[in-house]
Write a protein that holds these residues in place. Structure first.
Motif, PDB file in Angstrom:
ATOM      1  N   ARG A  22       6.068 -40.211 -39.926  1.00 48.32           N
ATOM      2  CA  ARG A  22       5.874 -38.795 -39.592  1.00 48.32           C
ATOM      3  C   ARG A  22       7.219 -38.060 -39.543  1.00 48.32           C
ATOM      4  N   ASP A  23       8.045 -38.306 -38.523  1.00 45.73           N
ATOM      5  CA  ASP A  23       9.339 -37.608 -38.471  1.00 45.73           C
ATOM      6  C   ASP A  23      10.223 -38.121 -39.616  1.00 45.73           C
ATOM      7  N   HIS A 211      12.741 -39.202 -27.397  1.00 45.76           N
ATOM      8  CA  HIS A 211      12.631 -38.949 -28.845  1.00 45.76           C
ATOM      9  C   HIS A 211      13.908 -38.195 -29.223  1.00 45.76           C
ATOM     10  N   HIS A 213      17.111 -36.917 -31.698  1.00 41.14           N
ATOM     11  CA  HIS A 213      17.628 -36.641 -33.051  1.00 41.14           C
ATOM     12  C   HIS A 213      19.135 -36.828 -33.053  1.00 41.14           C
ATOM     13  N   ASN A 247      16.551 -39.572 -36.895  1.00 44.09           N
ATOM     14  CA  ASN A 247      16.104 -39.952 -35.547  1.00 44.09           C
ATOM     15  C   ASN A 247      16.884 -41.194 -35.114  1.00 44.09           C
TER      16      ASN A 247
HETATM   17 ZN    ZN Z   1      11.502 -35.183 -33.977  1.00 39.83          ZN
END
Ligand code: ZN
Ligand code: KIV
Length: 526
Positions: A22-23, A211, A213, A247
């Motif tokens: 997804r990301d 989560h 980045h 990420n």
């Molecule tokens: Zn993200």
């Protein structure tokens, strides 16, 4: 007792939530097809990933189909679908997850003043109401719900705490704190987790998640700091791919927790011996190469150049190695099959690598294997993976196929390529010159297909040692804002170069078709 000391005693588990599909897919040019996502999902399950974020179903019919397929097949990991706090998104996510054994809906809504005012155009109280309503609806439809306060690290702490409290009382059992723009510093992120866990009512009954980045190169450090602050889920991707700078890299987070277990006192359920294989799979599928000095899975991560280091290693490996290459799945290259291996052995071997092929695909992969075995005496696991991934993207029909290629070059004649392609089933031939043999091939391919695609990158690498090694070429092409990767492998690197270019062109064609079908609707923006 300090929070960290308590966890040391308990030996608790940190859940690994993988968002490569997804990301990770939000990395420019990294879009994957359904079959490729399934392949990665199988590898994630095999590695022991707790939660696989399979996609954002409302974003496109392709995302929806991939989440359905992963939900249907994967049984060992829970399957998660992303959703905005909107009824249509939540219902679509729930439908995509219908067949999952352990489904989870991941809701997100921004809580920073900047996002609420400029992007959402919602007053803070309206944001809280939306969270409450959406979490309740998602709990009703899927049972298990995670809530993310987007841009949490730039949110007002007290408002963030209220938003988290609303999500908990509405039934969310995982609270994710995203550092959406990679702005946080480790010490402040750790404190933010401690603050939320100690002030929000009900916080100790839910799992907190990080989560992060990597905009400032701190994604892994921040994830580990969050764990110190009490987070027991980390969201990450293989090779650290993801939006912008990416990420937190799963392999780095997990190995830090493993190597420094005496410090953290925590466990993950990850079979770390699968990291190198997983990293190669993601790199091959996305066309995003891993930098040689990348921690854990880079080609140089265990290479010792200096004489002093080599001397130390010979005396005792611990002098310069904090973990063993075998612990991350790096071996000398295991010889797996040879010229005389049969179809049965071939099938058994590729199944251990996580591939499940239809009879038709198996026959074509076996034929490619036999051709390779004729050219190359020893076939290693890496060769097999390259060979299989080369055929894996072609579930849908390819517009262009390479039929024949002749290249001349050297010091006496100008580099010339003569190509025969099948285009929509019809053979066409063309010849052309270039400054070198690859340039001659690419110019001719561009002319024969009439494509305006621009070559963004071209890399070639040997898969295993030796001059008979498979050469793998990876290219990235761009046309009208769409980016696609392609790779080709062959003992002849010019053939590999032509195949890589054609694979990328075929992907661009499919993207164009999809955009047309979707009425040029772009992915719903995050
Ligand atoms: Zn993200
Ligand atoms: O970075 C982010 O904020 C996200 C959310 C959707 C969790 O990816």
């Amino acid at each position: 007792m300090a929070d960290r000391d308590r966890t040391r005693e308990n030996g608790e588990r940190v859940r690994i939530f993988d968002t490569t599909l997804r990301d990770g897919e939000q990395s420019p040019g990294a879009s994957m097809q359904k079959e490729e996502k399934l392949q990665i999902a199988r590898q994630l399950e095999k590695m022991g990933v707790d939660i696989i974020e399979a996609g954002f179903p409302v974003a496109s019919p392709d995302d929806f189909a991939a989440v359905c397929a992963i939900s249907e097949e994967i049984r060992g990991s829970s399957i998660c679908a992303l959703s905005r706090c909107r009824s249509e998104d939540i219902e679509t996510a729930a439908r995509a997850l219908e067949k999952a054994k352990n489904p989870r809906i991941h809701l997100f809504l921004a809580t920073s003043a900047l996002h609420m005012e400029k992007k959402l155009k919602l007053a803070p109280e309206a944001v809280l109401e939306t969270i409450d309503r959406s979490v309740r609806k998602a709990v009703e439809l899927a049972g298990e719900v995670e809530f993310s306060a987007e841009d949490a690290t730039r949110s007002d702490r007290d408002f963030l705490a209220r938003a988290v409290g609303v999500a908990i009382s509405a039934g969310a059992r995982t609270i994710n704190i995203p550092d959406t723009v990679g702005y946080a510093l480790p010490s402040e992120f750790r404190e933010l987790l401690v603050f939320l866990r100690t002030t929000v009512p009900g916080a100790l009954d839910v799992v907190f998640s990080a989560h992060c980045h990597n905009d400032l190169g701190l994604a892994v450090a921040n994830s580990l700091a969050a764990v110190e602050g009490g987070a027991r889920q980390v969201e990450c991707t293989l090779n650290g791919i993801g939006e912008r700078a990416g990420n937190a890299a799963m392999e780095e987070v997990v190995m830090a927790l493993r190597v420094r277990k005496a410090f953290f006192g925590l466990e993950t359920g990850i079979r770390t011996e699968e990291f190198v294989r997983a990293s190669r799979l993601v790199s091959t599928i996305t066309g995003m190469l891993v930098q040689p000095n990348k921690a854990i899975v880079g080609a140089n991560a265990f290479a010792h150049e200096s004489g002093i280091h080599q001397d130390g290693l010979l005396k005792d490996k611990r002098t310069y190695e904090i973990m063993l290459p075998e612990q991350v799945g790096l071996s000398e290259g295991s010889l797996v099959l040879g010229k005389h291996s049969g179809r049965h052995a071939f099938r058994a071997r590729i199944e251990t690598l996580g591939y499940r092929l239809s009879e038709e695909d198996l026959s074509s992969a076996f034929a490619r294997f036999k051709r390779l075995a004729d050219q190359k005496k020893e076939i290693y696991e890496e060769d097999l993976e390259t060979l299989l991934s080369e055929g894996s993207a072609t579930q849908e029909k390819d517009r262009y196929r390479l039929e024949r290629l002749v290249v001349t070059g050297g010091t006496l004649v100008p580099p010339t390529a003569t190509l025969v392609l099948s285009i929509d089933g019809e053979e066409r031939q063309m010849a052309g010159l270039g400054t070198g043999p690859v340039d001659a091939i690419y110019r001719t391919l561009s002319n024969i297909t009439g494509s305006g695609a621009r070559l963004l990158s071209f890399t070639v690498k040997g898969i295993t040692g030796g001059s008979d090694a498979l050469g793998e070429v990876t290219v990235r092409l761009e046309e009208e804002g769409r980016v696609a990767a392609g790779h080709g492998a062959d003992t002849d690197i010019l053939v590999a170069a032509a195949r890589a270019y054609l694979e990328a062109l075929n992907r661009l064609e499919r993207k164009k078709e999809r955009d047309k079908r979707a009425g040029l609707v772009q992915k719903a923006s995050l």
